[in-house]
Design an enzyme around this catalytic site. Structure first.
Site, short mmCIF file in Angstrom:
data_model
loop_
_atom_site.label_atom_id
_atom_site.label_comp_id
_atom_site.label_asym_id
_atom_site.label_seq_id
_atom_site.Cartn_x
_atom_site.Cartn_y
_atom_site.Cartn_z
N ASP A 95 0.85 -1.18 0.00
CA ASP A 95 0.00 0.00 0.00
C ASP A 95 0.90 1.24 0.00
O ASP A 95 1.64 1.49 0.96
CB ASP A 95 -0.84 -0.04 1.29
CG ASP A 95 -2.15 0.69 1.17
OD1 ASP A 95 -2.17 1.72 0.47
OD2 ASP A 95 -3.12 0.26 1.80
N ASP A 190 -2.84 4.71 -2.52
CA ASP A 190 -3.80 5.39 -1.66
C ASP A 190 -4.24 6.73 -2.28
O ASP A 190 -3.38 7.48 -2.77
CB ASP A 190 -3.08 5.65 -0.32
CG ASP A 190 -4.01 6.06 0.79
OD1 ASP A 190 -4.90 5.29 1.15
OD2 ASP A 190 -3.82 7.19 1.32
N GLU A 240 -6.74 3.86 -5.56
CA GLU A 240 -7.92 4.23 -4.78
C GLU A 240 -8.32 5.65 -5.19
O GLU A 240 -7.49 6.56 -5.13
CB GLU A 240 -7.62 4.19 -3.28
CG GLU A 240 -8.88 4.44 -2.47
CD GLU A 240 -8.62 4.99 -1.07
OE1 GLU A 240 -9.48 4.80 -0.21
OE2 GLU A 240 -7.56 5.63 -0.85
N HIS A 314 -11.06 -1.58 4.88
CA HIS A 314 -10.79 -1.11 6.24
C HIS A 314 -11.38 0.28 6.51
O HIS A 314 -11.22 0.79 7.62
CB HIS A 314 -9.28 -1.09 6.46
CG HIS A 314 -8.60 -0.10 5.56
ND1 HIS A 314 -8.38 -0.34 4.22
CD2 HIS A 314 -8.12 1.14 5.79
CE1 HIS A 314 -7.81 0.71 3.68
NE2 HIS A 314 -7.64 1.64 4.61
C1 GLC Z 1 -7.33 6.09 2.24
C2 GLC Z 1 -7.15 4.96 3.22
C3 GLC Z 1 -7.60 5.43 4.57
C4 GLC Z 1 -6.73 6.60 4.98
C5 GLC Z 1 -6.75 7.70 3.92
C6 GLC Z 1 -5.64 8.67 4.14
O1 GLC Z 1 -8.66 6.42 2.03
O2 GLC Z 1 -7.82 3.81 2.79
O3 GLC Z 1 -7.57 4.41 5.53
O4 GLC Z 1 -7.17 7.12 6.20
O5 GLC Z 1 -6.58 7.19 2.62
O6 GLC Z 1 -4.40 8.08 3.86
#
Ligand code: GLC
Length: 539
Positions: A95, A190, A240, A314
């Site tokens: 990640d 991310d 993401e 998560h």
């Molecule tokens: C993404 C992650 C999350 C995190 C955010 C900031 O959405 O999945 O868990 O808090 O990014 O890094």
């Protein structure tokens, strides 16, 4: 790598398996469960960040991208995991949190020390805008000795990186090359669509600022550069995407662009947000879900993009609690969700415990929460005038901690997760699923997932095939076909407890998988019972 035929499994490392009794999951814990994952049918494991971090946001605030936080293990442990996984033909995905670093990162510390080079690594401004941080409050933080503000789209300990600076991009490439050397087979990036910020920062008079920084102008160019220069175009990569749109997702994931293998978007997980506000509860809008599935699937297909298929991660409450009925139709609704989602066009990404039908945490006290976002929002809701009881109720439905409780391995103390005191508790409020019991039950959710995965892998139509949605008069009935050459698979799901009778000609089909015994089909009328879902093959 062909990623279309793969099953990806997300491990939230803190809660998966603790090997040393300190109450926190770790790398050796993962290694000890590789056989379980192999047996489930997993090809790639995405592990949430285990790098050095002050853990304000559970590892999404990285202070050193090259070292492993001792809480999670050592480099030797990680190398062992990679090689043990490889023996089982399982690849490891890491990640990469590249939109921001922890404010404890050396770069940020040097920026605070007024080193020009490192000040340019971040986004500083004399004048803050009115943008809102994703975790509540303003998105700019004042630094006294610099007399400037820095941008943090997330917690104030997560400072946004300045991707317009080529030195930053080179640093990030170095990190990828480093982990690639060690044998990693893929990456999850991310909130990667937030990396390109506007040239001029201005107040958002109609929103919280996200329209100025989501899917920014240079995201595609920066992704191409990162992927090309690190030589990972053929690795499995998932981006993401936060508050994204369909046409951007097509561009990020279409093969000929050589950017990402696939994308996570969250529109289907906002169908129970009132006025698009996560903290306002609403019953799921099933019609909207149906429209979203067909629009995204059909457009991605037409434009050659690729979806990651998922319900849980998560950051999300448990799907069976949210969209199914974890009290009265627990097994059946969990299996329906699996059939509906994971036979569409895309690559399934399962989240630990989902295959057991793990439910929400149902915490009733603020002290049970660990998540920074949940704790911040509790206060925001109270400040908005909500009662403690109401605020706790909202948290119990929406908190990210719902998905972060420990994995349930067996019925021993702490559910076989740890010999010590787990960092987050699990109160079996409703249902205590666990791996050991479910392995022994033929009808369990776990065994159903195994069957479904095996089936998906055996059918070209489900891996490579085209998708088509069939109109029904009911919002709650989802019907689609998958076709490849002569092979055709038909998937029918009832998303709710509303029973429906549907006219459909099934004489050329045979049922191969279902979450119920038999089917009610007479004179061309199919009766779909509560949460009933089935898979049929054209004969
Ligand atoms: C993404 C992650 C999350 C995190 C955010 C900031 O959405 O999945 O868990 O808090 O990014 O890094």
């Amino acid at each position: 790598m062909n990623f279309k035929d793969k099953i990806i499994y997300e491990i939230y490392i803190k809660s998966f398996k603790d090997s040393d009794g300190n109450g926190v999951g770790d790398i050796r814990g993962i290694t000890s469960k590789l056989d379980y994952l192999k047996d489930l049918g997993v090809d790639l494991i995405w592990i949430t960040p285990f790098f050095c971090s002050p853990l304000k946001d559970n590892g999404y605030d990285i202070s050193d991208y090259y070292s492993i936080d001792p809480l999670f293990g050592t480099m030797a442990d990680f190398k062992e995991l990679v090689s043990e996984a490889e023996k089982r033909s399982i690849g490891i995905m890491l990640d990469m949190v590249f939109n921001h670093t922890s404010t404890e990162h050396e770069w940020f510390k040097r920026a605070l020390n007024k080193e020009e080079k490192y000040m340019n690594y971040y986004i500083f401004s004399d004048k803050p805008t009115n943008w809102v941080s994703k975790f509540g409050g303003g998105a700019w933080k004042y630094v006294e000795n610099l007399d400037r503000y820095y941008l943090h789209l997330f917690d104030e300990t997560q400072a946004d990186l300045n991707w317009d600076n080529p030195d930053v991009r080179e640093e990030l490439k170095k990190i990828i090359r480093f982990w690639k050397e060690i044998g990693v087979k893929g990456f999850r990036f991310d909130v990667i669509n937030l990396i390109s910020k506007p040239e001029v920062f201005e107040d958002d008079l109609i929103g919280d600022g996200r329209r100025f920084y989501s899917d920014g102008k240079k995201v595609n160019a920066y992704l191409k550069e990162l992927i090309e220069d690190t030589g990972i175009a053929d690795y499995c990569t998932i981006g993401e995407m936060s508050s994204t749109d369909l046409s951007s997702c097509v561009e990020y994931s279409k093969a000929e662009n050589r950017e990402l293998s696939m994308v996570f978007n969250f529109h289907h997980l906002k169908i129970d947000y009132q006025d698009k506000d996560k903290w306002k509860l609403m019953k799921p809008d099933v019609k909207e879900l149906k429209d979203l599935f067909s629009t995204w699937q059909m457009t991605m297909q037409k434009e050659n993009g690729w979806n990651a298929l998922f319900w849980c991660n998560h950051d999300q409450p448990r799907a069976v609690s949210r969209f199914g009925n974890d009290r009265y139709f627990w097994k059946r609704s969990a299996k329906m969700l699996a059939i509906l989602q994971y036979l569409m066009r895309g690559t399934p990404v399962l989240y630990q415990g989902e295959e057991l039908g793990q439910t929400n945490a149902y915490f009733s006290d603020l002290s049970q929460y660990r998540d920074v976002e949940s704790i911040n929002y509790y206060q925001i809701l109270i400040d908005q005038g909500m009662s403690q009881q109401e605020s706790l109720h909202i948290l119990s439905e929406r908190s990210r901690d719902n998905g972060r409780t420990q994995m349930l391995w067996d019925d021993s103390s702490n559910n076989g997760f740890s010999d010590g005191k787990p960092w987050i508790e699990y109160v079996p409020a409703i249902r205590k699923a666990n791996v050991k019991d479910e392995e022994m039950d033929d009808d369990s959710i776990l065994n159903f997932y195994k069957k479904l995965i095996r089936y998906r892998k055996s059918r070209n139509s489900l891996i490579y095939g085209s998708i088509d949605f069939i109109e029904t008069i009911y919002d709650n009935i989802f019907v689609y076909t998958r076709k490849f050459d002569q092979e055709e698979t038909l998937v029918i799901s009832n998303f709710t407890e509303k029973i429906a009778e549907m006219e459909i000609d099934l004489k050329d089909y045979k049922i191969v998988l279902s979450n119920m015994d038999g089917m009610e089909y007479k004179n061309g009328i199919l009766t779909l019972r509560e949460y009933e879902a089935m898979v049929l093959e054209r004969i």
